[in-house]
Scaffold this motif. Structure first.
Motif, PDB file in Angstrom:
ATOM      1  N   ILE A 144       0.867  -1.182   0.000  1.00  0.00           N
ATOM      2  CA  ILE A 144       0.000   0.000   0.000  1.00  0.00           C
ATOM      3  C   ILE A 144       0.907   1.236   0.000  1.00  0.00           C
ATOM      4  O   ILE A 144       1.883   1.282   0.753  1.00  0.00           O
ATOM      5  CB  ILE A 144      -0.907   0.010   1.254  1.00  0.00           C
ATOM      6  N   ALA A 145       0.604   2.204  -0.879  1.00  0.00           N
ATOM      7  CA  ALA A 145       1.383   3.444  -0.910  1.00  0.00           C
ATOM      8  C   ALA A 145       0.864   4.354   0.204  1.00  0.00           C
ATOM      9  O   ALA A 145      -0.310   4.711   0.209  1.00  0.00           O
ATOM     10  CB  ALA A 145       1.218   4.130  -2.267  1.00  0.00           C
ATOM     11  N   VAL A 146       1.746   4.691   1.154  1.00  0.00           N
ATOM     12  CA  VAL A 146       1.296   5.445   2.330  1.00  0.00           C
ATOM     13  C   VAL A 146       2.047   6.766   2.441  1.00  0.00           C
ATOM     14  O   VAL A 146       3.271   6.796   2.302  1.00  0.00           O
ATOM     15  CB  VAL A 146       1.570   4.648   3.643  1.00  0.00           C
ATOM     16  N   ASN A 147       1.319   7.843   2.678  1.00  0.00           N
ATOM     17  CA  ASN A 147       1.995   9.082   3.064  1.00  0.00           C
ATOM     18  C   ASN A 147       1.245   9.734   4.230  1.00  0.00           C
ATOM     19  O   ASN A 147       0.022   9.637   4.315  1.00  0.00           O
ATOM     20  CB  ASN A 147       2.119  10.067   1.898  1.00  0.00           C
ATOM     21  N   SER A 148       2.038  10.332   5.089  1.00  0.00           N
ATOM     22  CA  SER A 148       1.476  10.889   6.316  1.00  0.00           C
ATOM     23  C   SER A 148       2.355  12.038   6.785  1.00  0.00           C
ATOM     24  O   SER A 148       3.581  12.012   6.599  1.00  0.00           O
ATOM     25  CB  SER A 148       1.471   9.782   7.390  1.00  0.00           C
ATOM     26  N   LEU A 149       1.724  13.025   7.387  1.00  0.00           N
ATOM     27  CA  LEU A 149       2.509  14.089   8.015  1.00  0.00           C
ATOM     28  C   LEU A 149       3.432  13.514   9.080  1.00  0.00           C
ATOM     29  O   LEU A 149       4.466  14.082   9.392  1.00  0.00           O
ATOM     30  CB  LEU A 149       1.580  15.101   8.677  1.00  0.00           C
ATOM     31  N   GLY A 150       3.023  12.356   9.606  1.00  0.00           N
ATOM     32  CA  GLY A 150       3.826  11.678  10.621  1.00  0.00           C
ATOM     33  C   GLY A 150       5.210  11.285  10.103  1.00  0.00           C
ATOM     34  O   GLY A 150       6.123  11.039  10.891  1.00  0.00           O
ATOM     35  N   TYR A 151       5.392  11.219   8.769  1.00  0.00           N
ATOM     36  CA  TYR A 151       6.714  10.923   8.206  1.00  0.00           C
ATOM     37  C   TYR A 151       7.540  12.194   8.035  1.00  0.00           C
ATOM     38  O   TYR A 151       8.725  12.136   7.754  1.00  0.00           O
ATOM     39  CB  TYR A 151       6.580  10.256   6.829  1.00  0.00           C
ATOM     40  N   LEU A 152       6.861  13.359   8.151  1.00  0.00           N
ATOM     41  CA  LEU A 152       7.524  14.617   7.809  1.00  0.00           C
ATOM     42  C   LEU A 152       7.805  15.525   9.009  1.00  0.00           C
ATOM     43  O   LEU A 152       8.762  16.275   8.998  1.00  0.00           O
ATOM     44  CB  LEU A 152       6.662  15.408   6.814  1.00  0.00           C
ATOM     45  N   VAL A 153       6.910  15.490   9.983  1.00  0.00           N
ATOM     46  CA  VAL A 153       7.093  16.401  11.127  1.00  0.00           C
ATOM     47  C   VAL A 153       7.212  15.597  12.420  1.00  0.00           C
ATOM     48  O   VAL A 153       6.762  14.455  12.498  1.00  0.00           O
ATOM     49  CB  VAL A 153       5.922  17.400  11.261  1.00  0.00           C
ATOM     50  N   GLN A 154       7.788  16.217  13.384  1.00  0.00           N
ATOM     51  CA  GLN A 154       7.913  15.587  14.694  1.00  0.00           C
ATOM     52  C   GLN A 154       6.530  15.482  15.337  1.00  0.00           C
ATOM     53  O   GLN A 154       5.694  16.365  15.136  1.00  0.00           O
ATOM     54  CB  GLN A 154       8.812  16.432  15.614  1.00  0.00           C
ATOM     55  N   PRO A 155       6.286  14.415  16.105  1.00  0.00           N
ATOM     56  CA  PRO A 155       4.983  14.307  16.758  1.00  0.00           C
ATOM     57  C   PRO A 155       4.679  15.579  17.548  1.00  0.00           C
ATOM     58  O   PRO A 155       5.537  16.093  18.247  1.00  0.00           O
ATOM     59  CB  PRO A 155       5.142  13.109  17.710  1.00  0.00           C
ATOM     60  N   GLY A 156       3.466  16.105  17.393  1.00  0.00           N
ATOM     61  CA  GLY A 156       3.083  17.298  18.161  1.00  0.00           C
ATOM     62  C   GLY A 156       3.263  18.584  17.380  1.00  0.00           C
ATOM     63  O   GLY A 156       2.568  19.558  17.628  1.00  0.00           O
ATOM     64  N   ASP A 157       4.180  18.619  16.399  1.00  0.00           N
ATOM     65  CA  ASP A 157       4.459  19.866  15.686  1.00  0.00           C
ATOM     66  C   ASP A 157       3.282  20.347  14.853  1.00  0.00           C
ATOM     67  O   ASP A 157       3.022  21.539  14.743  1.00  0.00           O
ATOM     68  CB  ASP A 157       5.674  19.699  14.765  1.00  0.00           C
ATOM     69  N   ALA A 158       2.568  19.399  14.222  1.00  0.00           N
ATOM     70  CA  ALA A 158       1.509  19.790  13.292  1.00  0.00           C
ATOM     71  C   ALA A 158       0.240  20.234  14.010  1.00  0.00           C
ATOM     72  O   ALA A 158      -0.545  20.990  13.460  1.00  0.00           O
ATOM     73  CB  ALA A 158       1.187  18.630  12.363  1.00  0.00           C
ATOM     74  N   THR A 159       0.076  19.775  15.223  1.00  0.00           N
ATOM     75  CA  THR A 159      -1.208  20.001  15.888  1.00  0.00           C
ATOM     76  C   THR A 159      -1.482  21.473  16.180  1.00  0.00           C
ATOM     77  O   THR A 159      -2.598  21.849  16.418  1.00  0.00           O
ATOM     78  CB  THR A 159      -1.272  19.222  17.217  1.00  0.00           C
ATOM     79  N   ILE A 160      -0.432  22.306  16.139  1.00  0.00           N
ATOM     80  CA  ILE A 160      -0.644  23.727  16.442  1.00  0.00           C
ATOM     81  C   ILE A 160      -0.926  24.538  15.174  1.00  0.00           C
ATOM     82  O   ILE A 160      -1.122  25.731  15.236  1.00  0.00           O
ATOM     83  CB  ILE A 160       0.584  24.325  17.172  1.00  0.00           C
ATOM     84  N   TRP A 161      -0.950  23.856  14.004  1.00  0.00           N
ATOM     85  CA  TRP A 161      -1.189  24.609  12.774  1.00  0.00           C
ATOM     86  C   TRP A 161      -2.581  25.190  12.769  1.00  0.00           C
ATOM     87  O   TRP A 161      -3.544  24.567  13.180  1.00  0.00           O
ATOM     88  CB  TRP A 161      -1.021  23.696  11.555  1.00  0.00           C
ATOM     89  N   ARG A 162      -2.673  26.380  12.183  1.00  0.00           N
ATOM     90  CA  ARG A 162      -3.988  26.992  12.027  1.00  0.00           C
ATOM     91  C   ARG A 162      -4.638  26.480  10.750  1.00  0.00           C
ATOM     92  O   ARG A 162      -3.965  25.907   9.886  1.00  0.00           O
ATOM     93  CB  ARG A 162      -3.838  28.520  11.944  1.00  0.00           C
ATOM     94  N   GLY A 163      -5.939  26.745  10.621  1.00  0.00           N
ATOM     95  CA  GLY A 163      -6.727  26.208   9.512  1.00  0.00           C
ATOM     96  C   GLY A 163      -6.102  26.286   8.126  1.00  0.00           C
ATOM     97  O   GLY A 163      -5.807  25.250   7.527  1.00  0.00           O
ATOM     98  N   PRO A 164      -5.824  27.534   7.600  1.00  0.00           N
ATOM     99  CA  PRO A 164      -5.333  27.634   6.217  1.00  0.00           C
ATOM    100  C   PRO A 164      -4.005  26.908   6.027  1.00  0.00           C
ATOM    101  O   PRO A 164      -3.767  26.275   5.004  1.00  0.00           O
ATOM    102  CB  PRO A 164      -5.165  29.142   6.002  1.00  0.00           C
ATOM    103  N   MET A 165      -3.145  26.964   7.043  1.00  0.00           N
ATOM    104  CA  MET A 165      -1.839  26.307   6.949  1.00  0.00           C
ATOM    105  C   MET A 165      -2.041  24.793   6.898  1.00  0.00           C
ATOM    106  O   MET A 165      -1.414  24.086   6.112  1.00  0.00           O
ATOM    107  CB  MET A 165      -1.010  26.674   8.174  1.00  0.00           C
ATOM    108  N   ALA A 166      -2.978  24.327   7.726  1.00  0.00           N
ATOM    109  CA  ALA A 166      -3.231  22.892   7.785  1.00  0.00           C
ATOM    110  C   ALA A 166      -3.810  22.389   6.464  1.00  0.00           C
ATOM    111  O   ALA A 166      -3.295  21.436   5.871  1.00  0.00           O
ATOM    112  CB  ALA A 166      -4.198  22.584   8.927  1.00  0.00           C
TER     113      ALA A 166
END
Ligand SMILES: Nc1ncnc2c1ncn2[C@@H]1O[C@H](COP(=O)(O)OP(=O)(O)OP(=O)(O)O)[C@@H](O)[C@H]1O
Length: 328
Positions: A144-166
């Protein structure tokens, strides 16, 4: 062929799906099906004399945003109005089941608030690779071809993104991954029905949406918000998956409806959409997700594995027939 009843294939077997060469007969189906779908043909008094084999050629269905490029066969978004109902677990298992059934499958983790697909599917031990043109190469996990923000950012880093950025980051993840040719791309959406989810539903070329819920009243109310969101942006609903439907006691077999019973069925009926499956709470399923050992591969004969395969099959079938009906 008219007399062969095959509910798993959507009713009757279409004559154009069948080709015969000597003693060998091939059923070519335009959506993913399990091998068991061949049974009505194998058990038929006359047709059963041939050696049947299955071939899947998934039909590329019209997506809801025809102006956007469509590089995949079918984009299925998996969403939930409420967090923690098992949306990621469902996405992973649907992807695994469709792949096992013979389809080419991709899995995109768009859940920026908790990108758990990377944890469930593994592959975090090495960094994501990029092509010369800066396209991301998805991880290949169990084909299965898988991509995830989890491969790109440290755990916790993405959760603070605001709407448009996310939503911008997620569209990039979708558009800038070298997915290759896929029959189904499963997108694990962020939970909820806010701006990020609404933007994604509008911006991605979605073929159909699945809403995951538990049978609990509070979860159902949120599931209805999810249904309303997809209706608002004209994304076709494939159906509802009820997760954590009950707990089956391993000692005595008693089925305890911890979160209430049949809530998913009620909402499906009210909105006239299919209930695609009811998955019980199962310790081995949780362990398999924590330990990156796909449950349906390890225990294919387990009742829950069979329900997962049946859910994947209903999903593929409903998607196909719904869109066929809409285009007529
Ligand atoms: N049917 C099930 N049986 C046992 N455990 C389950 C089942 N479904 C999900 N789980 C477990 O419940 C937890 C939450 O599941 P999951 O992460 O899939 O939910 P989610 O809806 O995607 O959550 P989030 O809101 O964080 O995105 C996980 O630990 C998962 O292993």
């Amino acid at each position: 062929m008219n007399e062969v009843s095959a509910p798993e294939l959507g009713g009757q077997v279409a004559a154009e799906w069948v080709s015969v060469e000597g003693k060998q007969a091939t059923l070519t189906v335009p959506f993913a099906v399990t091998d068991e779908s061949l049974q009505p043909l194998q058990q038929h008094a006359v047709l059963g004399q041939w050696q049947w084999q299955k071939q899947i050629k998934v039909a590329k269905l019209r997506n809801s945003q025809p102006d956007l490029p469509m590089t995949f066969g079918n984009v299925i978004v998996v969403s939930s109005g409420k967090g923690g109902v098992g949306k990621s677990s469902v996405s992973v298992n649907l992807a695994l089941a469709l792949q096992q059934m013979g389809a080419k499958v991709g899995l995109l983790d768009a859940d920026i608030y908790g990108p758990s697909i990377a944890t469930m599917m593994g592959g975090q031990d090495s960094p994501l690779e990029f092509t010369e043109n800066n396209k991301m190469l998805p991880k290949q996990r169990w084909d299965i071809a898988v991509n995830s923000l989890g491969y790109l950012v440290q755990p916790g880093d993405a959760t603070i993104w605001r709407g448009p950025m996310a939503s911008g980051a997620l569209q990039q993840l979708f558009n800038d991954t070298r997915w290759g040719s896929l029959d189904y791309l499963i997108v694990d959406m962020p939970p909820g029905t806010g701006d990020v989810q609404l933007t994604l539903a509008q911006k991605l070329p979605v073929t159909g949406a699945i809403v995951v819920t538990t049978p609990q009243t509070i979860a159902l109310a949120d599931a209805e918000k999810g249904i309303a969101m997809f209706n608002k942006v004209s994304v076709p609903l494939v159906g509802i998956i009820e997760n954590m439907s009950y707990f089956s006691c391993p000692s005595c077999g008693h089925e305890e409806p911890i979160f209430g019973s049949e809530g998913g069925l009620r909402v499906a009926k009210e909105h006239n959409i299919p209930l695609l499956g009811q998955w019980p709470l199962q310790r081995q399923l949780r362990e398999s997700l924590d330990g990156q050992q796909p449950f349906i591969r390890q225990h294919p004969e387990h009742p829950l594995a069979r329900e997962i395969f049946a859910t994947a099959q209903r999903t593929a079938r409903h998607l196909y027939f719904q869109r066929q009906a809409e285009s007529q």
